[in-house]
Design a protein around this motif. Structure first.
Motif, PDB file in Angstrom:
ATOM      1  N   LEU A  72      40.497  37.019  41.863  1.00  0.00           N
ATOM      2  CA  LEU A  72      41.395  37.273  40.855  1.00  0.00           C
ATOM      3  C   LEU A  72      40.943  36.498  39.333  1.00  0.00           C
ATOM      4  O   LEU A  72      41.119  37.256  38.420  1.00  0.00           O
ATOM      5  CB  LEU A  72      42.966  37.020  41.149  1.00  0.00           C
ATOM      6  N   TYR A 128      39.736  42.318  48.368  1.00  0.00           N
ATOM      7  CA  TYR A 128      40.217  40.887  48.325  1.00  0.00           C
ATOM      8  C   TYR A 128      41.335  40.780  47.292  1.00  0.00           C
ATOM      9  O   TYR A 128      41.284  39.929  46.237  1.00  0.00           O
ATOM     10  CB  TYR A 128      39.484  39.744  48.197  1.00  0.00           C
ATOM     11  N   GLU A 161      44.390  39.576  47.107  1.00  0.00           N
ATOM     12  CA  GLU A 161      45.168  38.191  46.915  1.00  0.00           C
ATOM     13  C   GLU A 161      44.137  37.150  47.126  1.00  0.00           C
ATOM     14  O   GLU A 161      44.927  35.967  47.272  1.00  0.00           O
ATOM     15  CB  GLU A 161      46.180  38.311  48.133  1.00  0.00           C
ATOM     16  N   ASP A 162      43.003  37.181  46.737  1.00  0.00           N
ATOM     17  CA  ASP A 162      42.173  35.941  46.697  1.00  0.00           C
ATOM     18  C   ASP A 162      42.374  35.270  45.291  1.00  0.00           C
ATOM     19  O   ASP A 162      41.846  35.996  44.508  1.00  0.00           O
ATOM     20  CB  ASP A 162      40.691  36.475  47.116  1.00  0.00           C
ATOM     21  N   ASN A 202      38.155  42.996  43.878  1.00  0.00           N
ATOM     22  CA  ASN A 202      39.538  43.313  43.750  1.00  0.00           C
ATOM     23  C   ASN A 202      40.114  43.953  44.888  1.00  0.00           C
ATOM     24  O   ASN A 202      41.311  43.873  45.109  1.00  0.00           O
ATOM     25  CB  ASN A 202      39.772  43.663  42.371  1.00  0.00           C
TER      26      ASN A 202
END
Length: 403
Positions: free
Chosen positions: A174, A167, A169-170, A164
């Protein structure tokens, strides 16, 4: 599955060069050239089955070349033929221990086959040691899976938190982080039920779970059990009040609403600083047209929680109902400063500005209200309701607002 085509093409070129150098010793130079050309062409266009057949022929002719096994293992991997990928990649690494990408693909293939204990060393090395962002990402996701599969849930959570961070905004990261947290919470509550089935904590956990599921009758029963076990327990009268209030709205029950108000009052007797309880009771008074009582309680909530957006909006609404527009303005502006995307704030600000005769300000506020109302996505609203439990009753637009 990530696209291996570029890496495969690079390795295939290396393989071709190695074959070219070895041709003097080869028993079938033309066949090697033909299969290598076919394999490269198939890889370039993403025709993996055709590439697989070509490299299987090359393997028969050059079984001692590590790059051939590495390519074939990667092709099997791309086709999700993990049972075939594992022996091919193992042979590649045996012939050339420096094939780092092959070692990574081997670890992921083992994980995909559920052979988590064998996969863990390679996955840990790829996640913690690789400087390649995509390799780190893939190894991290598989590492979550392998740790969960070997019942090492704490380690899986550590990896999820790190993914988290790396990344943020992956979407896939998420999703898996949310799923892992949910699973970890379930397992923790399951352990709680096993080690302390009659404890106040187990009953409180059950109450909150039932409340979140909308099973209000069961939630009320569990909250009352908590109060029997710990009469002075902070926050429980508030939670019981919230559950009774939601049940009253669902069943249109005046009795439940009255009981909810009593529970909010009991919470404030135990803890006058509970801003949520003061807010809920204030909002009930406002709905009943008891604006002075509402004002006092909204102000009590804001005394202990100055950035309470909904309390500012509720207090502003009480002032507007009392025609005290000038008093409402600072609370509406504060609410907007806290959250400029709340259409309720802008609509109430337009009401106050219109009553004060500030036409330009009223038009500006109403235009922003209309803009937010137009762009608001029903899907986003549904997602918010699905994935978040509001701690308090949210301020809403009046039924007289133009559509």
């Amino acid at each position: 599955m990530f696209d291996l085509r570029r890496w495969l093409l690079r390795t295939a070129i290396v393989c071709f060069c190695s074959i070219h150098l070895a041709q003097a010793q080869s028993t079938d130079e033309n066949a090697l050239q033909r299969y290598t050309a076919q394999g490269q062409k198939a890889l370039a266009s993403g025709r993996y089955e055709e590439a697989e057949r070509a490299f299987e022929k090359i393997r028969e002719l050059e079984p001692g070349m590590a790059e051939v096994h590495a390519n074939l293992g990667a092709i099997y991997f791309q086709e999700r033929k993990f049972d075939k990928a594992v022996p091919a990649l193992r042979q590649a690494i045996k012939l050339n221990p420096h094939l780092v990408k092959s070692a990574t693909l081997l670890a992921i293939s083992l994980s995909e086959l559920g052979r988590y204990s064998e996969a863990l060393p390679g996955l840990e090395k790829g996640f913690h040691g690789s400087s390649d962002s995509e390799v780190k990402r893939m190894c991290g996701l598989q590492l979550e899976r392998a740790y969960t599969g070997t019942q090492r849930h704490n380690k899986a959570m550590e990896v999820a938190i790190e993914l988290n961070r790396l990344y943020p905004e992956d979407p896939e990261i998420l999703y898996h982080t949310g799923r892992l947290f949910g699973n970890f919470a379930f397992l923790t509550m399951q352990t709680l039920a096993q080690v302390a089935p009659g404890s106040v904590w187990r009953h409180q956990a059950a109450a909150e779970a039932f409340e979140s599921q909308g099973s209000y009758d069961l939630a009320v029963r569990e909250y009352r059990t908590v109060l029997e076990l710990g009469p002075g327990r902070p926050g429980i009268h508030f939670r019981l009040g919230r559950t009774l209030l939601k049940r009253s709205q669902q069943a249109h029950s005046t009795e439940d609403a009255n009981e909810a108000a009593k529970e909010f009052g009991r919470e404030l007797e135990l803890d006058p600083t509970n801003a949520n309880a003061a807010y809920e009771l204030a909002d009930m008074h406002r709905d009943a047209g008891e604006f002075e009582e509402a004002r006092q309680l909204f102000e009590q909530a804001l005394k202990y929680y100055p950035d309470f957006e909904d309390a500012h909006l509720g207090l502003a609404a009480a002032f507007i109902a009392q025609q005290r527009m000038q008093d409402a303005l600072p609370h509406l502006k504060k609410a907007i400063a806290l959250n400029a995307d709340n259409e309720v704030s802008w609509y109430r600000l337009s009401q106050a500005q219109m009553a004060l005769g500030n036409t330009a300000e009223q038009q500006k506020a109403f235009a922003e209200f209309q803009r937010l109302r137009t762009q608001k996505s029903s899907q986003q609203e549904a997602a918010r309701e699905l994935f978040s439990r509001s701690e308090v009753t949210k301020q809403k637009l009046d039924s007289t607002v133009p559509q």
